[in-house]
Scaffold this motif. Structure first.
Motif, PDB file in Angstrom:
ATOM      1  N   THR A  95      25.745 -71.439 -15.827  1.00 46.57           N
ATOM      2  CA  THR A  95      26.087 -72.636 -15.061  1.00 46.57           C
ATOM      3  C   THR A  95      25.901 -73.837 -15.980  1.00 46.57           C
ATOM      4  OG1 THR A  95      25.430 -71.620 -12.991  1.00 46.57           O
ATOM      5  CG2 THR A  95      25.492 -74.015 -13.038  1.00 46.57           C
ATOM      6  N   GLU A 101      28.421 -76.584 -12.873  1.00 46.95           N
ATOM      7  CA  GLU A 101      29.625 -75.781 -12.679  1.00 46.95           C
ATOM      8  C   GLU A 101      29.371 -74.355 -13.144  1.00 46.95           C
ATOM      9  OE1 GLU A 101      32.661 -77.885 -14.870  1.00 46.95           O
ATOM     10  OE2 GLU A 101      33.301 -78.915 -13.049  1.00 46.95           O
ATOM     11  N   GLN A 104      32.482 -75.969  -9.275  1.00 49.77           N
ATOM     12  CA  GLN A 104      31.379 -76.864  -8.952  1.00 49.77           C
ATOM     13  C   GLN A 104      30.434 -76.171  -7.980  1.00 49.77           C
ATOM     14  OE1 GLN A 104      32.463 -80.541  -7.026  1.00 49.77           O
ATOM     15  NE2 GLN A 104      30.560 -81.540  -7.636  1.00 49.77           N
TER      16      GLN A 104
END
Length: 150
Positions: free
Chosen positions: A38, A54, A60
């Motif tokens: 992420t 993200e 997102q």
């Protein structure tokens, strides 16, 4: 005295599908909390369109978004125990993803109403998940009905 080997339970195709979908969604939910997988991990919010994190640098995410995927996933794993529960999970879960897709299309990305948050990539993913899960329920659920498994 040797232990008797037990064979794995025979699962209907709809159960295997629910188990697979549940496992994948669980992994996605967990990966949303892994820095590196992420991007912008330090900018992750609990629930806000301002979350800068993200998943895979594309989708997102927020803490809430990750927890929703994890909950959906764990529900799939748990409900894969019986054909009827697996069918219901795929059908209702797919409908839930279609609602989330519709939600994503109807709220502005910078709106306070976008608290999950979702973006264009999430919208497409939720559409694919919803259609796939409902399709699996309808196709595989019918085969379970024909064989008397459901």
């Amino acid at each position: 005295m040797p232990l008797l080997a037990t064979e794995p339970p025979v699962r209907a195709p709809v159960q295997r599908a629910a188990l697979l979908v549940g496992a994948v969604l669980s992994v996605i939910g967990v990966l949303g909390f892994v820095p590196g997988v992420t991007t912008g991990y330090g900018a992750m919010e609990f629930a806000s369109h301002d979350s800068g994190a993200e998943l895979l640098g594309v989708f997102q995410v927020s803490v809430l978004h990750n927890l929703l995927h994890l909950a959906y996933g764990l529900a799939g794993v748990a409900l894969a125990r019986t054909p009827s529960a697996a069918y219901t999970y795929l059908l209702v879960g797919g409908a839930g993803y279609l609602v989330l897709w519709s939600y994503g299309l109807s709220v502005g990305q910078d709106s306070d109403a976008n608290f999950v948050p979702v973006d264009v990539a999430d919208d497409w993913l939720h559409l694919v998940l919803g259609v796939t899960m409902i399709g699996l329920a309808l196709v595989l659920g019918r085969s379970s009905t024909r064989t008397g498994a459901r």
